[in-house]
Write an enzyme that holds these catalytic residues in place. Structure first.
Site, PDB file in Angstrom:
ATOM      1  N   ASP A 228      -7.026  -3.294  -7.094  1.00  0.00           N
ATOM      2  CA  ASP A 228      -7.753  -3.820  -5.942  1.00  0.00           C
ATOM      3  C   ASP A 228      -8.059  -5.284  -6.199  1.00  0.00           C
ATOM      4  OD1 ASP A 228     -10.472  -4.423  -4.387  1.00  0.00           O
ATOM      5  OD2 ASP A 228      -9.425  -2.806  -3.350  1.00  0.00           O
TER       6      ASP A 228
ATOM      7  N   TYR B 253     -15.148 -12.489   0.089  1.00  0.00           N
ATOM      8  CA  TYR B 253     -15.960 -11.312  -0.260  1.00  0.00           C
ATOM      9  C   TYR B 253     -17.203 -11.721  -1.041  1.00  0.00           C
ATOM     10  CZ  TYR B 253     -12.269  -8.123   1.247  1.00  0.00           C
ATOM     11  OH  TYR B 253     -11.364  -7.423   1.995  1.00  0.00           O
TER      12      TYR B 253
ATOM     13  N   ARG C  11       0.824  -1.216   0.000  1.00  0.00           N
ATOM     14  CA  ARG C  11       0.000   0.000   0.000  1.00  0.00           C
ATOM     15  C   ARG C  11       0.855   1.262   0.000  1.00  0.00           C
ATOM     16  NH1 ARG C  11      -4.294  -1.793   4.558  1.00  0.00           N
ATOM     17  NH2 ARG C  11      -5.333  -3.449   3.415  1.00  0.00           N
TER      18      ARG C  11
ATOM     19  N   ARG D 197      -6.955  11.482  -6.845  1.00  0.00           N
ATOM     20  CA  ARG D 197      -8.134  10.644  -6.665  1.00  0.00           C
ATOM     21  C   ARG D 197      -9.381  11.443  -6.299  1.00  0.00           C
ATOM     22  NH1 ARG D 197      -8.961   5.835  -4.239  1.00  0.00           N
ATOM     23  NH2 ARG D 197     -11.090   6.552  -4.460  1.00  0.00           N
TER      24      ARG D 197
ATOM     25  N   ARG E  58      -3.265   6.001   0.240  1.00  0.00           N
ATOM     26  CA  ARG E  58      -3.917   7.011   1.066  1.00  0.00           C
ATOM     27  C   ARG E  58      -2.995   7.850   1.923  1.00  0.00           C
ATOM     28  NH1 ARG E  58      -7.795   2.666   3.702  1.00  0.00           N
ATOM     29  NH2 ARG E  58      -5.800   1.553   3.596  1.00  0.00           N
TER      30      ARG E  58
END
Length: 344
Positions: A80, A155, A31, A44, A35
């Site tokens: 992702d 998921y 990552r 973004r 973020r």
């Protein structure tokens, strides 16, 4: 397959992944593109996560950002784990603060059969982004990326993130025909997704099994490992190093290596001196606690030195955090950590 950059043969990351001696301990961060970077938040702004992952120019820019800022030894392809499912038409979205949410969870063989197999035509933006990245990165290798079958299946079965994975395990134990069909479907999608990235120029791959730590070794071996094995074997046919990472997988590290990994990722819960004997004659990746970047710099680097020293016992060692970069991380600390590891 695209022609690799001539200088990639000397890449510290690739040398360590192959069990060769690198010029320094290579470092990258899970990552790292995301973020914690203000430049990421700017590009973004107003754009959904999956929408971002399907824009080749945006993927290229986001993947390059941490390489420019930190000088890490590898780039990780920005994507992702549910992106391939979205690309083949599964009705899902990534909800801020929640994660992937699936509109119609998988329950039956018919539900599995309704999921198309992935083809390159589903993801032209992936090949384009990888080609653009390889051209920009030069001697810095690009790591391709996919979610492992168990985590992606969770998921699909749960309909979203889960702590207990109760419905997932209920299918695995109680409807083994549906489970096997679903895992085979996802393994085929993941194998194709990695193949597309490697054929466009990625130099290595990482298979993320975020939730595999919820399994016992016996259940992993019987119901999950064969499918991860298929994905890693497919990547292995292309001649690239394969990294296999899971969270909370102390009891599975040996099996995750056996599944076909050249490098086993170790999360921060397991000291490397304990993990290395478990993974056998393989390289390891990790495993500084991601919260240590919030400590004083000298504390962070002292603990990083301990990780590097422990890693010397492995066939090869790639320095990383023991999980992804926390969103509130100070980029200045990651820069200091990168420079410390590379100069150690």
């Amino acid at each position: 397959m695209s022609t690799p950059h001539p200088d990639l043969s000397d890449s510290p990351f690739l040398r360590a992944a192959r069990g060769e001696v690198p010029s320094h301990t290579p470092v990258w961060f899970m990552r790292q593109a995301g973020r914690s970077l203000p430049e990421y938040l700017r590009v973004r702004e107003g754009i959904g996560m999956l929408e971002s992952c399907m824009d080749a120019d945006l993927v290229t820019e986001i993947t390059l950002q941490p390489v420019r800022r930190y000088g890490v030894d590898a780039a990780i392809f920005f994507s992702d784990i549910v992106l391939p499912l979205k690309a083949v038409g599964v009705d899902l979205d990534i909800k801020p603060g929640v994660g992937p949410v699936v509109a119609s969870p998988v329950r039956t063989l018919a539900d599995v059969a309704a999921i198309p197999d992935l083809t390159p035509e589903h993801v032209p933006f992936i090949s384009q982004a990888v080609r653009q990245l390889v051209a920009e990165l030069g001697a810095t290798p690009l790591i391709g990326f996919a979610g492992a079958p168990f985590t992606v299946a969770s998921y699909l079965v749960e309909g979203g993130p889960s702590k207990e994975h109760a419905r997932t395990k209920a299918m695995m134990f109680g409807a083994p025909d549906v489970w096997e069909a679903l895992m085979a479907k996802i393994a085929g999608i993941a194998a194709t997704y990695l193949r597309i990235q490697v054929e466009a120029g990625a130099s290595a791959v990482q298979l993320f099994d975020s939730w595999a730590g919820a399994l016992t070794p016996a259940d992993y071996r019987a119901s999950v490992m064969p499918h991860s094995q298929r994905v890693l074997a497919s990547a292995g046919e292309l001649g690239v190093p394969r990294i296999h990472f899971g969270v909370g997988t102390t009891n599975l590290l040996g099996l995750m290596g056996e599944a076909g990994a050249d490098v086993v990722g170790v999360d921060w819960r397991t000291p490397l001196d304990r993990a290395i004997p478990l993974v056998g004659d393989r390289a390891v990746q990790g495993n500084l606690d991601p919260t240590l970047v919030f400590a004083p710099t000298d504390v962070m680097t002292q603990r990083a030195a301990e990780v590097i020293e422990a890693g010397r016992a492995a066939r090869g060692h790639i320095f990383n955090l023991g999980h992804g970069v926390i969103p509130s991380t100070d980029p200045g600390q990651l820069k200091a950590l990168t420079e410390f590891v590379q100069a150690y």
